[in-house]
Design an enzyme around this catalytic site. Structure first.
Site, PDB file in Angstrom:
ATOM      1  N   ASP A 104     -11.349 -11.159   2.204  1.00 60.66           N
ATOM      2  CA  ASP A 104     -10.352 -12.202   2.391  1.00 60.66           C
ATOM      3  C   ASP A 104      -9.105 -11.890   3.000  1.00 60.66           C
ATOM      4  O   ASP A 104      -8.618 -10.543   2.737  1.00 60.66           O
ATOM      5  CB  ASP A 104     -10.004 -12.782   1.010  1.00 60.66           C
ATOM      6  N   ASP A 210      -7.516 -16.989   4.551  1.00 57.12           N
ATOM      7  CA  ASP A 210      -6.995 -18.256   3.622  1.00 57.12           C
ATOM      8  C   ASP A 210      -5.983 -19.128   4.052  1.00 57.12           C
ATOM      9  O   ASP A 210      -5.193 -18.517   5.138  1.00 57.12           O
ATOM     10  CB  ASP A 210      -6.493 -17.542   2.369  1.00 57.12           C
ATOM     11  N   GLU A 267     -10.036 -20.946   6.328  1.00 54.31           N
ATOM     12  CA  GLU A 267      -9.815 -22.308   5.620  1.00 54.31           C
ATOM     13  C   GLU A 267      -8.756 -22.977   6.131  1.00 54.31           C
ATOM     14  O   GLU A 267      -7.491 -22.422   6.275  1.00 54.31           O
ATOM     15  CB  GLU A 267      -9.314 -21.924   4.082  1.00 54.31           C
ATOM     16  N   HIS A 342     -15.368 -21.091  -4.996  1.00 53.05           N
ATOM     17  CA  HIS A 342     -14.593 -20.772  -5.939  1.00 53.05           C
ATOM     18  C   HIS A 342     -13.641 -21.717  -6.414  1.00 53.05           C
ATOM     19  O   HIS A 342     -12.939 -21.550  -7.265  1.00 53.05           O
ATOM     20  CB  HIS A 342     -13.715 -19.381  -5.600  1.00 53.05           C
ATOM     21  N   ASP A 343     -13.584 -22.805  -5.537  1.00 48.33           N
ATOM     22  CA  ASP A 343     -12.742 -23.953  -5.939  1.00 48.33           C
ATOM     23  C   ASP A 343     -13.369 -25.144  -6.229  1.00 48.33           C
ATOM     24  O   ASP A 343     -12.953 -26.386  -6.240  1.00 48.33           O
ATOM     25  CB  ASP A 343     -11.755 -24.286  -4.808  1.00 48.33           C
TER      26      ASP A 343
END
Length: 564
Positions: A104, A210, A267, A342-343
Protein backbone atom coordinates in the site's frame (compact mmCIF):
# COMPACT_ATOMS: atom_id res chain seq x y z
CA UNK A 1 -9.14 -10.22 -36.50
CA UNK A 2 -7.34 -9.91 -33.15
CA UNK A 3 -9.45 -8.11 -30.47
CA UNK A 4 -8.30 -4.63 -29.54
CA UNK A 5 -7.98 -5.75 -25.92
CA UNK A 6 -4.94 -7.86 -26.79
CA UNK A 7 -2.71 -4.93 -27.62
CA UNK A 8 -0.22 -3.84 -24.98
CA UNK A 9 -0.08 -7.16 -23.16
CA UNK A 10 1.35 -7.05 -19.65
CA UNK A 11 2.02 -9.53 -16.85
CA UNK A 12 -0.34 -7.77 -14.45
CA UNK A 13 -3.26 -7.96 -16.88
CA UNK A 14 -3.05 -11.73 -16.63
CA UNK A 15 -2.96 -11.81 -12.84
CA UNK A 16 -5.34 -12.26 -9.92
CA UNK A 17 -4.88 -10.50 -6.58
CA UNK A 18 -5.37 -11.74 -3.00
CA UNK A 19 -5.82 -8.96 -0.46
CA UNK A 20 -4.53 -9.31 3.11
CA UNK A 21 -5.55 -7.18 6.09
CA UNK A 22 -2.46 -7.88 8.21
CA UNK A 23 -4.00 -7.40 11.67
CA UNK A 24 -6.59 -10.08 10.93
CA UNK A 25 -4.73 -12.64 8.86
CA UNK A 26 -2.61 -14.87 11.13
CA UNK A 27 -1.03 -14.19 14.53
CA UNK A 28 2.35 -15.95 14.83
CA UNK A 29 3.40 -14.74 18.31
CA UNK A 30 0.09 -14.98 20.25
CA UNK A 31 -0.33 -11.28 20.99
CA UNK A 32 -3.80 -11.21 19.43
CA UNK A 33 -2.75 -9.28 16.33
CA UNK A 34 -1.93 -10.74 12.94
CA UNK A 35 1.59 -10.23 11.64
CA UNK A 36 3.86 -10.71 8.65
CA UNK A 37 5.47 -13.97 9.86
CA UNK A 38 1.91 -15.28 10.14
CA UNK A 39 1.28 -14.36 6.51
CA UNK A 40 4.49 -16.09 5.46
CA UNK A 41 3.29 -19.28 7.16
CA UNK A 42 0.21 -19.31 4.90
CA UNK A 43 1.81 -18.63 1.53
CA UNK A 44 1.25 -22.19 0.31
CA UNK A 45 -2.45 -21.86 1.14
CA UNK A 46 -2.55 -18.72 -1.02
CA UNK A 47 -0.50 -20.24 -3.84
CA UNK A 48 -2.87 -23.22 -4.04
CA UNK A 49 -5.68 -20.79 -4.88
CA UNK A 50 -3.90 -20.05 -8.18
CA UNK A 51 -3.24 -16.49 -7.01
CA UNK A 52 -0.60 -14.34 -8.72
CA UNK A 53 -0.29 -11.23 -6.53
CA UNK A 54 -0.52 -10.79 -2.76
CA UNK A 55 -1.69 -7.31 -1.75
CA UNK A 56 -0.49 -6.32 1.72
CA UNK A 57 -2.60 -3.58 3.29
CA UNK A 58 -0.75 -0.82 5.22
CA UNK A 59 1.83 -2.32 7.54
CA UNK A 60 4.13 0.64 8.12
CA UNK A 61 4.91 2.18 11.52
CA UNK A 62 1.77 3.95 12.68
CA UNK A 63 -0.08 5.11 15.82
CA UNK A 64 -3.03 3.12 14.37
CA UNK A 65 -5.56 5.94 14.67
CA UNK A 66 -6.92 4.77 11.31
CA UNK A 67 -5.69 1.17 11.20
CA UNK A 68 -2.35 2.00 9.63
CA UNK A 69 -3.48 4.61 7.11
CA UNK A 70 -1.85 7.17 9.42
CA UNK A 71 1.80 6.44 8.71
CA UNK A 72 4.55 7.79 10.94
CA UNK A 73 7.49 6.17 9.11
CA UNK A 74 7.34 4.82 5.55
CA UNK A 75 10.67 3.05 5.96
CA UNK A 76 9.72 0.98 9.02
CA UNK A 77 7.11 -1.67 9.79
CA UNK A 78 4.66 -1.46 12.70
CA UNK A 79 6.05 -3.31 15.71
CA UNK A 80 2.91 -5.43 16.01
CA UNK A 81 3.34 -6.65 12.42
CA UNK A 82 7.07 -7.34 12.37
CA UNK A 83 10.12 -5.80 10.75
CA UNK A 84 11.44 -4.69 7.38
CA UNK A 85 13.36 -7.95 7.32
CA UNK A 86 10.08 -9.82 7.68
CA UNK A 87 8.71 -8.00 4.63
CA UNK A 88 11.86 -8.95 2.72
CA UNK A 89 11.19 -12.59 3.66
CA UNK A 90 7.57 -12.22 2.57
CA UNK A 91 8.67 -10.84 -0.80
CA UNK A 92 11.15 -13.69 -1.17
CA UNK A 93 8.51 -16.26 -0.20
CA UNK A 94 6.07 -14.89 -2.77
CA UNK A 95 8.70 -14.86 -5.50
CA UNK A 96 9.81 -18.41 -4.73
CA UNK A 97 6.20 -19.51 -5.34
CA UNK A 98 5.83 -17.54 -8.56
CA UNK A 99 3.75 -14.81 -6.90
CA UNK A 100 4.35 -11.09 -6.54
CA UNK A 101 3.82 -8.67 -3.64
CA UNK A 102 1.80 -5.46 -3.83
CA UNK A 103 2.20 -2.93 -1.00
CA UNK A 104 0.00 0.00 0.00
CA UNK A 105 1.14 3.53 -0.80
CA UNK A 106 -0.66 6.05 1.42
CA UNK A 107 0.71 9.45 0.43
CA UNK A 108 -2.21 11.88 0.42
CA UNK A 109 -1.58 12.25 4.15
CA UNK A 110 0.68 11.07 6.95
CA UNK A 111 0.30 10.64 10.69
CA UNK A 112 0.65 13.75 12.82
CA UNK A 113 3.40 11.74 14.55
CA UNK A 114 5.52 11.65 11.40
CA UNK A 115 8.77 13.59 11.80
CA UNK A 116 7.85 15.65 8.76
CA UNK A 117 4.71 16.96 10.45
CA UNK A 118 6.34 17.42 13.84
CA UNK A 119 8.87 19.71 12.19
CA UNK A 120 6.20 21.36 10.06
CA UNK A 121 4.12 22.41 13.06
CA UNK A 122 7.13 23.43 15.15
CA UNK A 123 7.49 26.82 13.44
CA UNK A 124 6.31 28.78 10.42
CA UNK A 125 9.97 29.18 9.51
CA UNK A 126 10.84 25.48 9.64
CA UNK A 127 12.04 24.00 6.34
CA UNK A 128 9.22 21.41 6.54
CA UNK A 129 6.45 24.00 6.97
CA UNK A 130 5.38 23.76 3.31
CA UNK A 131 5.29 19.96 3.36
CA UNK A 132 1.70 20.24 4.62
CA UNK A 133 -1.25 22.51 3.85
CA UNK A 134 -1.35 25.41 6.32
CA UNK A 135 -3.77 28.33 6.10
CA UNK A 136 -4.58 31.37 8.25
CA UNK A 137 -7.96 31.72 9.91
CA UNK A 138 -10.93 33.64 8.58
CA UNK A 139 -12.95 35.90 10.87
CA UNK A 140 -16.68 36.59 10.75
CA UNK A 141 -18.33 39.98 11.32
CA UNK A 142 -18.30 39.41 15.08
CA UNK A 143 -14.59 38.68 15.01
CA UNK A 144 -14.97 34.94 15.65
CA UNK A 145 -12.24 32.73 14.21
CA UNK A 146 -13.43 30.48 11.34
CA UNK A 147 -11.70 27.73 9.29
CA UNK A 148 -10.38 28.67 5.83
CA UNK A 149 -13.37 27.03 4.09
CA UNK A 150 -16.43 24.85 4.75
CA UNK A 151 -15.18 21.49 3.50
CA UNK A 152 -16.26 18.42 5.49
CA UNK A 153 -13.87 15.68 6.59
CA UNK A 154 -14.53 12.07 5.64
CA UNK A 155 -14.61 11.46 9.39
CA UNK A 156 -17.08 14.36 9.80
CA UNK A 157 -16.63 17.95 10.97
CA UNK A 158 -14.35 20.47 9.35
CA UNK A 159 -11.25 19.42 7.41
CA UNK A 160 -9.30 22.15 9.22
CA UNK A 161 -7.60 21.82 12.63
CA UNK A 162 -6.38 24.87 14.54
CA UNK A 163 -2.79 24.73 15.72
CA UNK A 164 -2.40 26.96 18.76
CA UNK A 165 1.40 27.00 18.60
CA UNK A 166 1.73 28.48 15.09
CA UNK A 167 -1.71 30.13 14.98
CA UNK A 168 -2.78 28.54 11.68
CA UNK A 169 -5.02 25.72 10.48
CA UNK A 170 -3.78 22.55 8.79
CA UNK A 171 -5.81 20.47 6.32
CA UNK A 172 -6.89 16.89 7.06
CA UNK A 173 -9.39 15.25 4.70
CA UNK A 174 -9.57 12.32 7.13
CA UNK A 175 -8.84 12.15 10.87
CA UNK A 176 -7.43 15.12 12.75
CA UNK A 177 -4.32 12.97 13.22
CA UNK A 178 -3.91 12.58 9.42
CA UNK A 179 -2.64 15.91 8.01
CA UNK A 180 -2.62 16.18 4.21
CA UNK A 181 0.69 16.48 2.44
CA UNK A 182 1.25 19.48 0.18
CA UNK A 183 2.04 17.96 -3.21
CA UNK A 184 2.56 21.44 -4.66
CA UNK A 185 5.89 21.46 -2.80
CA UNK A 186 8.54 19.66 -4.93
CA UNK A 187 10.39 18.06 -1.97
CA UNK A 188 7.17 16.21 -1.06
CA UNK A 189 6.95 14.63 -4.51
CA UNK A 190 10.63 13.68 -4.37
CA UNK A 191 10.14 12.10 -0.94
CA UNK A 192 7.29 9.94 -2.29
CA UNK A 193 9.42 8.88 -5.24
CA UNK A 194 12.20 7.91 -2.82
CA UNK A 195 9.76 5.79 -0.77
CA UNK A 196 8.61 3.97 -3.88
CA UNK A 197 12.16 3.20 -4.95
CA UNK A 198 13.08 1.98 -1.47
CA UNK A 199 10.42 -0.75 -1.54
CA UNK A 200 10.77 -1.53 -5.24
CA UNK A 201 14.50 -2.04 -4.71
CA UNK A 202 13.64 -4.58 -2.01
CA UNK A 203 11.63 -6.54 -4.56
CA UNK A 204 8.13 -5.17 -4.04
CA UNK A 205 6.25 -5.52 -7.35
CA UNK A 206 3.97 -2.50 -7.17
CA UNK A 207 1.52 -0.49 -5.12
CA UNK A 208 -2.13 -0.03 -4.32
CA UNK A 209 -2.41 3.76 -3.98
CA UNK A 210 -4.74 5.06 -1.31
CA UNK A 211 -7.10 7.95 -2.36
CA UNK A 212 -4.48 8.86 -4.92
CA UNK A 213 -6.74 11.29 -6.78
CA UNK A 214 -6.85 13.57 -3.71
CA UNK A 215 -3.18 14.60 -3.94
CA UNK A 216 -3.85 17.68 -6.10
CA UNK A 217 -6.05 20.38 -4.58
CA UNK A 218 -7.46 23.56 -6.11
CA UNK A 219 -5.10 26.09 -4.53
CA UNK A 220 -7.73 28.77 -3.99
CA UNK A 221 -9.49 26.41 -1.55
CA UNK A 222 -12.98 27.84 -2.24
CA UNK A 223 -16.08 27.16 -0.15
CA UNK A 224 -18.30 24.31 -1.32
CA UNK A 225 -21.88 25.24 -2.31
CA UNK A 226 -24.38 24.87 0.54
CA UNK A 227 -26.33 21.67 -0.07
CA UNK A 228 -27.48 20.92 3.46
CA UNK A 229 -28.48 23.84 5.69
CA UNK A 230 -28.43 21.58 8.75
CA UNK A 231 -24.64 21.56 8.88
CA UNK A 232 -21.98 24.19 8.20
CA UNK A 233 -19.73 21.58 6.57
CA UNK A 234 -20.11 20.61 2.91
CA UNK A 235 -18.35 18.16 0.63
CA UNK A 236 -15.50 19.90 -1.16
CA UNK A 237 -14.58 16.99 -3.43
CA UNK A 238 -14.99 19.17 -6.54
CA UNK A 239 -11.79 20.95 -5.47
CA UNK A 240 -9.70 18.14 -4.01
CA UNK A 241 -10.67 15.06 -6.08
CA UNK A 242 -8.98 15.01 -9.51
CA UNK A 243 -7.34 18.39 -8.96
CA UNK A 244 -5.60 20.51 -11.59
CA UNK A 245 -2.16 18.87 -11.33
CA UNK A 246 -3.25 15.28 -10.65
CA UNK A 247 -2.07 13.81 -13.93
CA UNK A 248 1.25 15.60 -13.75
CA UNK A 249 1.80 14.00 -10.35
CA UNK A 250 0.60 10.57 -11.50
CA UNK A 251 2.96 10.65 -14.46
CA UNK A 252 5.79 11.28 -12.03
CA UNK A 253 4.82 8.09 -10.21
CA UNK A 254 4.22 6.25 -13.48
CA UNK A 255 7.74 6.97 -14.69
CA UNK A 256 9.14 5.08 -11.71
CA UNK A 257 6.63 2.24 -12.07
CA UNK A 258 7.52 1.80 -15.73
CA UNK A 259 11.23 1.74 -14.90
CA UNK A 260 10.64 -1.23 -12.55
CA UNK A 261 7.86 -2.85 -14.66
CA UNK A 262 5.75 -2.54 -11.53
CA UNK A 263 1.98 -2.75 -11.13
CA UNK A 264 -0.30 -0.03 -9.73
CA UNK A 265 -3.96 0.24 -8.82
CA UNK A 266 -5.45 3.49 -7.57
CA UNK A 267 -8.24 4.11 -5.12
CA UNK A 268 -10.01 7.11 -6.69
CA UNK A 269 -13.25 8.12 -4.94
CA UNK A 270 -15.66 10.59 -6.57
CA UNK A 271 -14.57 9.54 -10.08
CA UNK A 272 -17.60 8.93 -12.28
CA UNK A 273 -16.53 10.69 -15.48
CA UNK A 274 -15.24 8.16 -17.99
CA UNK A 275 -12.82 10.64 -19.56
CA UNK A 276 -11.25 11.36 -16.18
CA UNK A 277 -10.82 7.63 -15.53
CA UNK A 278 -9.18 7.10 -18.90
CA UNK A 279 -6.77 9.99 -18.34
CA UNK A 280 -5.46 8.07 -15.34
CA UNK A 281 -5.37 4.51 -16.73
CA UNK A 282 -4.88 4.60 -20.49
CA UNK A 283 -1.86 2.45 -21.25
CA UNK A 284 0.09 5.01 -23.25
CA UNK A 285 -0.25 7.78 -20.61
CA UNK A 286 2.03 5.92 -18.15
CA UNK A 287 0.20 7.01 -15.01
CA UNK A 288 -1.43 4.08 -13.15
CA UNK A 289 -2.61 0.74 -14.48
CA UNK A 290 -6.19 0.74 -13.18
CA UNK A 291 -8.52 2.14 -10.54
CA UNK A 292 -11.09 0.72 -8.16
CA UNK A 293 -14.62 1.75 -9.11
CA UNK A 294 -17.14 2.04 -6.27
CA UNK A 295 -20.44 2.22 -8.12
CA UNK A 296 -21.34 -1.45 -7.73
CA UNK A 297 -20.44 -1.61 -4.03
CA UNK A 298 -22.68 1.41 -3.38
CA UNK A 299 -25.59 -0.15 -5.25
CA UNK A 300 -27.56 -1.02 -2.08
CA UNK A 301 -27.05 2.38 -0.41
CA UNK A 302 -29.97 4.74 0.23
CA UNK A 303 -30.20 8.51 0.72
CA UNK A 304 -28.23 8.24 3.97
CA UNK A 305 -25.47 6.34 2.22
CA UNK A 306 -24.87 2.93 3.83
CA UNK A 307 -27.15 3.82 6.76
CA UNK A 308 -30.32 3.38 4.73
CA UNK A 309 -31.41 0.44 2.57
CA UNK A 310 -31.39 1.08 -1.15
CA UNK A 311 -33.19 -0.88 -3.84
CA UNK A 312 -31.53 -2.25 -6.95
CA UNK A 313 -32.22 -4.74 -9.72
CA UNK A 314 -29.94 -7.25 -11.42
CA UNK A 315 -30.14 -5.14 -14.58
CA UNK A 316 -28.56 -2.25 -12.63
CA UNK A 317 -25.59 -4.44 -11.77
CA UNK A 318 -25.33 -5.84 -15.29
CA UNK A 319 -25.49 -2.38 -16.85
CA UNK A 320 -22.61 -1.27 -14.61
CA UNK A 321 -20.41 -4.18 -15.66
CA UNK A 322 -21.22 -3.78 -19.37
CA UNK A 323 -20.47 -0.05 -19.29
CA UNK A 324 -17.07 -0.50 -17.65
CA UNK A 325 -16.15 -3.53 -19.72
CA UNK A 326 -16.89 -1.62 -22.90
CA UNK A 327 -15.45 1.84 -22.37
CA UNK A 328 -12.28 0.60 -20.67
CA UNK A 329 -11.32 -1.85 -23.40
CA UNK A 330 -12.38 0.32 -26.30
CA UNK A 331 -10.02 3.01 -25.04
CA UNK A 332 -6.92 1.25 -23.78
CA UNK A 333 -7.85 1.03 -20.09
CA UNK A 334 -8.06 -1.91 -17.70
CA UNK A 335 -10.54 -2.91 -14.99
CA UNK A 336 -10.06 -3.92 -11.37
CA UNK A 337 -12.73 -6.54 -10.66
CA UNK A 338 -13.91 -7.13 -7.10
CA UNK A 339 -16.95 -7.87 -4.96
CA UNK A 340 -15.32 -7.27 -1.57
CA UNK A 341 -12.40 -5.55 0.12
CA UNK A 342 -11.31 -4.26 3.53
CA UNK A 343 -14.07 -1.62 3.43
CA UNK A 344 -16.91 -3.90 2.27
CA UNK A 345 -18.97 -6.71 3.87
CA UNK A 346 -19.33 -10.20 2.41
CA UNK A 347 -20.81 -10.42 -1.07
CA UNK A 348 -23.31 -13.29 -0.78
CA UNK A 349 -25.67 -11.36 1.50
CA UNK A 350 -25.32 -8.16 -0.56
CA UNK A 351 -25.68 -9.42 -4.10
CA UNK A 352 -27.93 -12.48 -3.69
CA UNK A 353 -30.96 -13.54 -1.65
CA UNK A 354 -29.58 -17.04 -1.17
CA UNK A 355 -30.93 -19.07 1.73
CA UNK A 356 -28.61 -21.31 3.73
CA UNK A 357 -29.38 -24.19 1.33
CA UNK A 358 -27.98 -22.30 -1.63
CA UNK A 359 -25.23 -20.13 -0.12
CA UNK A 360 -22.43 -22.40 -1.36
CA UNK A 361 -23.55 -22.46 -4.98
CA UNK A 362 -24.36 -18.72 -4.84
CA UNK A 363 -20.79 -18.01 -3.75
CA UNK A 364 -19.51 -20.00 -6.72
CA UNK A 365 -21.86 -18.20 -9.08
CA UNK A 366 -20.55 -14.81 -7.91
CA UNK A 367 -16.97 -15.97 -8.47
CA UNK A 368 -17.83 -17.10 -11.99
CA UNK A 369 -19.65 -13.90 -12.91
CA UNK A 370 -16.73 -11.73 -11.79
CA UNK A 371 -13.52 -13.55 -12.64
CA UNK A 372 -14.28 -14.35 -16.27
CA UNK A 373 -14.92 -10.73 -17.21
CA UNK A 374 -12.09 -8.69 -18.68
CA UNK A 375 -9.84 -7.25 -16.01
CA UNK A 376 -7.59 -8.11 -13.09
CA UNK A 377 -9.44 -9.87 -10.28
CA UNK A 378 -8.66 -8.77 -6.71
CA UNK A 379 -10.54 -10.53 -3.95
CA UNK A 380 -10.37 -10.61 -0.18
CA UNK A 381 -9.01 -13.33 2.07
CA UNK A 382 -11.73 -15.32 3.90
CA UNK A 383 -12.57 -12.98 6.78
CA UNK A 384 -16.18 -12.31 7.81
CA UNK A 385 -19.11 -8.08 12.52
CA UNK A 386 -18.93 -5.29 14.86
CA UNK A 387 -19.98 -1.66 14.55
CA UNK A 388 -17.69 0.31 12.26
CA UNK A 389 -15.39 2.75 14.01
CA UNK A 390 -16.46 5.49 11.60
CA UNK A 391 -20.15 5.56 12.53
CA UNK A 392 -20.41 9.27 13.29
CA UNK A 393 -22.94 9.77 10.50
CA UNK A 394 -25.63 7.64 12.17
CA UNK A 395 -28.94 9.59 12.43
CA UNK A 396 -28.95 9.60 16.24
CA UNK A 397 -31.66 12.29 16.54
CA UNK A 398 -34.29 10.09 14.87
CA UNK A 399 -34.90 6.85 16.88
CA UNK A 400 -36.71 5.02 14.06
CA UNK A 401 -34.14 6.03 11.45
CA UNK A 402 -31.38 5.09 13.89
CA UNK A 403 -32.85 1.60 14.35
CA UNK A 404 -32.94 1.07 10.57
CA UNK A 405 -29.47 2.55 10.19
CA UNK A 406 -28.01 0.22 12.81
CA UNK A 407 -29.53 -2.77 11.03
CA UNK A 408 -28.05 -1.63 7.73
CA UNK A 409 -24.72 -0.86 9.34
CA UNK A 410 -24.44 -4.33 10.81
CA UNK A 411 -24.77 -5.62 7.26
CA UNK A 412 -22.59 -3.04 5.52
CA UNK A 413 -19.99 -2.04 8.13
CA UNK A 414 -16.44 -2.30 6.88
CA UNK A 415 -15.60 -4.21 10.06
CA UNK A 416 -17.35 -7.17 8.42
CA UNK A 417 -14.35 -7.38 6.11
CA UNK A 418 -11.77 -7.06 8.89
CA UNK A 419 -12.58 -9.76 11.42
CA UNK A 420 -9.88 -12.41 11.99
CA UNK A 421 -9.46 -15.14 9.41
CA UNK A 422 -11.04 -18.39 10.52
CA UNK A 423 -8.29 -20.95 9.96
CA UNK A 424 -9.71 -23.89 11.89
CA UNK A 425 -12.31 -25.06 14.40
CA UNK A 426 -9.79 -24.61 17.24
CA UNK A 427 -10.18 -21.89 19.87
CA UNK A 428 -10.03 -18.40 18.36
CA UNK A 429 -10.50 -20.07 14.97
CA UNK A 430 -6.77 -20.83 14.90
CA UNK A 431 -6.08 -17.15 14.24
CA UNK A 432 -4.22 -16.78 17.53
CA UNK A 433 -3.32 -19.06 20.43
CA UNK A 434 -5.75 -20.45 23.03
CA UNK A 435 -6.53 -18.10 25.86
CA UNK A 436 -5.43 -15.05 23.85
CA UNK A 437 -7.89 -12.25 23.18
CA UNK A 438 -7.87 -11.34 19.45
CA UNK A 439 -7.75 -7.64 18.59
CA UNK A 440 -11.23 -8.01 17.08
CA UNK A 441 -13.85 -10.63 17.90
CA UNK A 442 -13.83 -13.79 15.81
CA UNK A 443 -17.11 -14.59 14.10
CA UNK A 444 -19.01 -17.22 16.07
CA UNK A 445 -19.54 -19.49 13.05
CA UNK A 446 -15.85 -20.50 12.93
CA UNK A 447 -16.40 -24.12 14.12
CA UNK A 448 -18.39 -24.66 10.92
CA UNK A 449 -16.84 -22.17 8.50
CA UNK A 450 -13.04 -22.20 8.44
CA UNK A 451 -10.16 -22.55 6.01
CA UNK A 452 -9.13 -26.02 7.17
CA UNK A 453 -12.60 -27.39 6.43
CA UNK A 454 -12.63 -25.61 3.07
CA UNK A 455 -9.32 -27.13 2.02
CA UNK A 456 -10.46 -30.64 3.00
CA UNK A 457 -13.75 -30.33 1.11
CA UNK A 458 -13.21 -30.67 -2.67
CA UNK A 459 -16.65 -29.09 -3.24
CA UNK A 460 -15.83 -25.93 -1.24
CA UNK A 461 -15.74 -22.31 -2.33
CA UNK A 462 -11.95 -22.36 -1.79
CA UNK A 463 -11.43 -25.07 -4.39
CA UNK A 464 -13.95 -23.51 -6.75
CA UNK A 465 -12.07 -20.19 -6.71
CA UNK A 466 -8.88 -22.08 -7.57
CA UNK A 467 -10.71 -23.86 -10.39
CA UNK A 468 -12.15 -20.73 -11.97
CA UNK A 469 -8.81 -18.87 -11.69
CA UNK A 470 -7.03 -21.80 -13.34
CA UNK A 471 -9.66 -21.81 -16.10
CA UNK A 472 -8.94 -18.12 -16.66
CA UNK A 473 -5.26 -18.96 -17.12
CA UNK A 474 -5.97 -21.98 -19.36
CA UNK A 475 -8.04 -19.86 -21.75
CA UNK A 476 -6.01 -16.71 -21.16
CA UNK A 477 -6.46 -15.17 -24.60
CA UNK A 478 -10.24 -15.42 -24.33
CA UNK A 479 -10.80 -14.38 -20.71
CA UNK A 480 -8.04 -11.78 -20.42
CA UNK A 481 -7.80 -10.29 -23.89
CA UNK A 482 -11.04 -11.35 -25.59
CA UNK A 483 -13.99 -9.12 -26.46
CA UNK A 484 -16.96 -8.87 -24.08
CA UNK A 485 -20.56 -9.07 -25.34
CA UNK A 486 -23.54 -8.79 -22.98
CA UNK A 487 -26.49 -11.08 -23.74
CA UNK A 488 -30.10 -11.10 -22.48
CA UNK A 489 -29.69 -7.56 -21.18
CA UNK A 490 -33.25 -7.12 -19.87
CA UNK A 491 -33.34 -10.32 -17.81
CA UNK A 492 -33.68 -9.95 -14.03
CA UNK A 493 -32.82 -13.63 -13.53
CA UNK A 494 -29.73 -14.24 -15.70
CA UNK A 495 -26.40 -12.51 -16.25
CA UNK A 496 -25.04 -13.83 -19.54
CA UNK A 497 -22.06 -12.68 -21.56
CA UNK A 498 -19.65 -14.06 -24.14
CA UNK A 499 -15.89 -13.64 -24.38
CA UNK A 500 -14.35 -14.01 -27.83
CA UNK A 501 -10.79 -14.07 -29.16
CA UNK A 502 -10.45 -14.66 -32.91
CA UNK A 503 -12.72 -17.65 -33.61
CA UNK A 504 -12.74 -18.87 -29.99
CA UNK A 505 -15.94 -17.98 -28.13
CA UNK A 506 -17.10 -18.80 -24.61
CA UNK A 507 -20.46 -18.22 -22.94
CA UNK A 508 -20.63 -17.38 -19.22
CA UNK A 509 -24.20 -17.90 -17.97
CA UNK A 510 -25.07 -17.04 -14.36
CA UNK A 511 -28.50 -17.75 -12.88
CA UNK A 512 -29.32 -15.23 -10.12
CA UNK A 513 -32.39 -16.74 -8.36
CA UNK A 514 -33.39 -19.60 -6.04
CA UNK A 515 -35.80 -21.02 -8.60
CA UNK A 516 -35.24 -23.52 -11.36
CA UNK A 517 -35.71 -21.56 -14.60
CA UNK A 518 -35.25 -21.96 -18.32
CA UNK A 519 -32.86 -19.81 -20.30
CA UNK A 520 -33.63 -19.17 -23.96
CA UNK A 521 -30.36 -20.13 -25.60
CA UNK A 522 -31.69 -20.00 -29.16
CA UNK A 523 -33.31 -16.62 -28.54
CA UNK A 524 -29.91 -15.30 -27.49
CA UNK A 525 -28.15 -16.58 -30.56
CA UNK A 526 -26.61 -19.72 -29.06
CA UNK A 527 -27.08 -22.66 -31.42
CA UNK A 528 -24.54 -25.22 -30.24
CA UNK A 529 -22.09 -26.02 -27.47
CA UNK A 530 -18.73 -27.67 -28.10
CA UNK A 531 -17.75 -28.28 -24.49
CA UNK A 532 -18.80 -27.55 -20.91
CA UNK A 533 -15.80 -25.94 -19.23
CA UNK A 534 -17.25 -25.35 -15.76
CA UNK A 535 -20.42 -25.81 -13.71
CA UNK A 536 -21.09 -24.69 -10.14
CA UNK A 537 -22.97 -27.86 -9.19
CA UNK A 538 -20.89 -30.75 -10.48
CA UNK A 539 -18.19 -31.76 -12.91
CA UNK A 540 -18.42 -30.44 -16.42
CA UNK A 541 -18.59 -33.97 -17.83
CA UNK A 542 -21.65 -34.78 -15.71
CA UNK A 543 -23.68 -31.92 -17.15
CA UNK A 544 -22.43 -31.92 -20.74
CA UNK A 545 -25.70 -33.33 -22.15
CA UNK A 546 -27.92 -30.70 -20.53
CA UNK A 547 -26.96 -27.85 -22.82
CA UNK A 548 -28.55 -28.95 -26.07
CA UNK A 549 -31.66 -27.68 -27.81
CA UNK A 550 -33.12 -24.19 -27.79
CA UNK A 551 -33.86 -23.81 -24.07
CA UNK A 552 -31.79 -24.84 -21.05
CA UNK A 553 -32.96 -25.47 -17.52
CA UNK A 554 -30.75 -23.98 -14.82
CA UNK A 555 -30.88 -24.80 -11.13
CA UNK A 556 -30.83 -22.21 -8.31
CA UNK A 557 -27.77 -19.94 -8.61
CA UNK A 558 -26.21 -22.24 -11.17
CA UNK A 559 -23.43 -20.84 -13.32
CA UNK A 560 -22.01 -22.54 -16.38
CA UNK A 561 -19.11 -21.75 -18.68
CA UNK A 562 -19.50 -23.15 -22.19
CA UNK A 563 -17.13 -23.26 -25.15
CA UNK A 564 -19.20 -22.43 -28.23
Amino acid sequence: MVPGNSTNRAWWKESSVYQIWPASYKDSNNDGVGDIPGIISKLDYIKNLAVDIVWLCPSYKSPQVDMGYDISDYYSIADEYGTVEDVEKLIQGCHQRGMKLLMDLVVNHTSDQHEWFKKSRSSKDNEYRNWYVWKPAKYDEEGNRQPPNNWVSHFQGTVWEWDEHTQEYYLHLYAVEQPDLNWEHPPVRQAVHDIMRFWLDKGCDGFRMDVINFISKEQSFPDAPIKDSRTPWQWGDKWYANGPRLHEYLQGLGKILKEYDAFSVGEMPFVIDEKEVLRAVQFYRNEINMIFNFEHVDIDHGKLDKFEPGSWKLTDLKDFFERWQTFMYDNGGWNALYWENHDQPRSIDRYTNATEEHRLVASKMLATALVLQAGISPYLSPTKASLDSHSSRLPKSDPKALEIALQEYQKKSRDNGRTPVQWSAAENAGFTGPGVKPWMSVNTDYPRINAEAQVKDPNSTYHYWATVLKLRKEYLDIFVYGDFTHLDKLSQEFFAYTRQYNDQRVLVLCHWTEKTLEWDAAGNGISSVKKVLLDTYESADAVSQRFTGGKWELRPYEAVVLLL
